[in-house]
Structures are given as C-alpha cells and as structure tokens.
Design a protein around this motif. Sequence first.
Motif, short mmCIF file in Angstrom:
data_model
loop_
_atom_site.label_atom_id
_atom_site.label_comp_id
_atom_site.label_asym_id
_atom_site.label_seq_id
_atom_site.Cartn_x
_atom_site.Cartn_y
_atom_site.Cartn_z
N THR A 90 0.85 -1.18 0.00
CA THR A 90 0.00 0.00 0.00
C THR A 90 0.89 1.24 0.00
N LEU A 91 0.48 2.23 -0.75
CA LEU A 91 1.23 3.48 -0.85
C LEU A 91 0.29 4.65 -0.59
N VAL A 92 0.83 5.69 0.00
CA VAL A 92 0.15 6.98 0.10
C VAL A 92 0.97 7.91 -0.78
N ILE A 93 0.31 8.45 -1.82
CA ILE A 93 1.05 9.27 -2.78
C ILE A 93 0.39 10.64 -2.92
N HIS A 94 1.19 11.61 -3.35
CA HIS A 94 0.67 12.93 -3.69
C HIS A 94 0.03 12.82 -5.07
N ASP A 95 -1.18 13.31 -5.20
CA ASP A 95 -1.92 13.19 -6.45
C ASP A 95 -1.49 14.28 -7.42
N GLU A 96 -0.58 13.89 -8.30
CA GLU A 96 -0.12 14.78 -9.36
C GLU A 96 0.01 13.94 -10.62
N LYS A 97 -0.08 14.57 -11.77
CA LYS A 97 0.04 13.86 -13.04
C LYS A 97 1.38 13.13 -13.10
N GLY A 98 1.31 11.86 -13.48
CA GLY A 98 2.52 11.08 -13.72
C GLY A 98 3.11 10.37 -12.51
N VAL A 99 2.62 10.64 -11.29
CA VAL A 99 3.22 10.04 -10.10
C VAL A 99 3.00 8.52 -10.10
N LEU A 100 1.77 8.09 -10.31
CA LEU A 100 1.50 6.65 -10.33
C LEU A 100 2.25 5.98 -11.48
N SER A 101 2.29 6.63 -12.62
CA SER A 101 3.02 6.09 -13.78
C SER A 101 4.50 5.90 -13.45
N MET A 102 5.10 6.87 -12.75
CA MET A 102 6.51 6.78 -12.36
C MET A 102 6.72 5.58 -11.43
N LEU B 34 4.82 2.82 -11.14
CA LEU B 34 4.61 1.58 -11.88
C LEU B 34 5.78 1.27 -12.80
N THR B 35 6.34 2.29 -13.43
CA THR B 35 7.51 2.10 -14.29
C THR B 35 8.68 1.57 -13.49
N ARG B 36 8.90 2.14 -12.31
CA ARG B 36 10.02 1.69 -11.46
C ARG B 36 9.82 0.24 -11.03
N ILE B 37 8.60 -0.12 -10.69
CA ILE B 37 8.30 -1.51 -10.30
C ILE B 37 8.55 -2.45 -11.47
N ALA B 38 8.12 -2.06 -12.66
CA ALA B 38 8.33 -2.88 -13.85
C ALA B 38 9.81 -3.05 -14.17
N GLN B 39 10.59 -2.01 -13.93
CA GLN B 39 12.04 -2.09 -14.17
C GLN B 39 12.71 -3.13 -13.26
N LEU B 40 12.06 -3.46 -12.16
CA LEU B 40 12.60 -4.46 -11.23
C LEU B 40 12.02 -5.85 -11.49
N ASN B 41 11.47 -6.05 -12.69
CA ASN B 41 10.92 -7.34 -13.12
C ASN B 41 9.73 -7.81 -12.30
N CYS B 42 8.99 -6.89 -11.73
CA CYS B 42 7.77 -7.23 -11.01
C CYS B 42 6.58 -7.04 -11.95
N ASN B 43 5.68 -7.99 -11.94
CA ASN B 43 4.48 -7.89 -12.75
C ASN B 43 3.37 -7.31 -11.89
N ILE B 44 2.70 -6.29 -12.38
CA ILE B 44 1.62 -5.65 -11.65
C ILE B 44 0.34 -6.40 -11.97
N ARG C 192 9.64 3.89 -0.93
CA ARG C 192 9.53 4.95 0.08
C ARG C 192 10.39 6.16 -0.29
N ARG C 193 11.49 5.92 -0.98
CA ARG C 193 12.40 7.02 -1.34
C ARG C 193 11.97 7.77 -2.59
N LEU C 194 11.01 7.27 -3.34
CA LEU C 194 10.58 7.94 -4.56
C LEU C 194 9.92 9.28 -4.24
#
Length: 144
Positions: free
Chosen positions: A70-82, A84-94, A130-132
């Motif tokens: 679970t994540l708490v994120i600031h709602d701005e354009k592109g945050v969730l995309s960033m 998800l991209t980072r997770i995908a770069q680590l070979n995790c399937n969403i 957490r560091r993103l």
Amino acid sequence: MDKYYLVRSDILPEVIEKVVEAQNLLRTGQARRICEAVKKVGISRGTFYKYKDSIFPFEADNQSRKAIITLVIHDEKGVLSMILTRIAQLNCNILAINQTIPINDISNVVLTLDVTELPGNIEDLIALLRRLDRVASCSLISIE
C-alpha cells in the motif's frame, strides 16, 4: 524495518498453526466468518486478530510469489506512472491496482504484484518505493 524469519512449524506454539488453519478456512470458503473459523480450529477471536497479519504460510514448491503493498502518494500527473515504471524495471508484474479518489491531493494506492523475478528482497523494494519523490509512505501488507 520489519524482519522476517523462516521457521519450522514444529518449534512454534500450536496457536500459530491454528491461526493459519483459520486463515485457510476463510480463504477456501469453508468458513464464512472469522468467528466460525476460530471456533472450528479452537482459538479465540482475540488470538486470531493478534497474529493474523503476521503469519504467512511458506510453500517451497510455489513457483510464483505475490505481494500486496500500500502506498500513500501525492496526487499529481505522472506520479503513479513513475511508480509503476520503477516496479516494472525491477521485473515485477503488476497484477492489480486499486486507487482511492484523491482527498487534499493525497491518494491511497494498493498494488498486488508478482515478485517472483524481483532481483532483491521485498524489503529492498519497499525501501526503494519509500524514497521515490511524491511517495508519502509505503508498506507491505502481505506476501505469499
């Protein structure tokens, strides 16, 4: 940082196995409510609630691993995309994404991931998220 241990069940108190049995009854539909499951295995509801979020059965022959974070994120354009991209770069399937409607520019996101091919361990993934930038918090809910 949470610590995890892999322990043989024969050295654990019997109550731990009973909590796992109750979880399985609920998961498989053999019990519809917690009170029914704990009655069948012979433990109290309080005992079940005390341990339910800390016990995860381990199956050595399981070929895939899933994690819910679970994540708490600031709602701005592109945050969730960033994220998800980072997770995908680590070979995790969403596998699934659940996001709340933003309130005061904050949104809660629950991700179900296949972490079978994650090169490191799950704690490293949580720490990285957490560091993103624009991530207020990140927590592991469960892993199998």
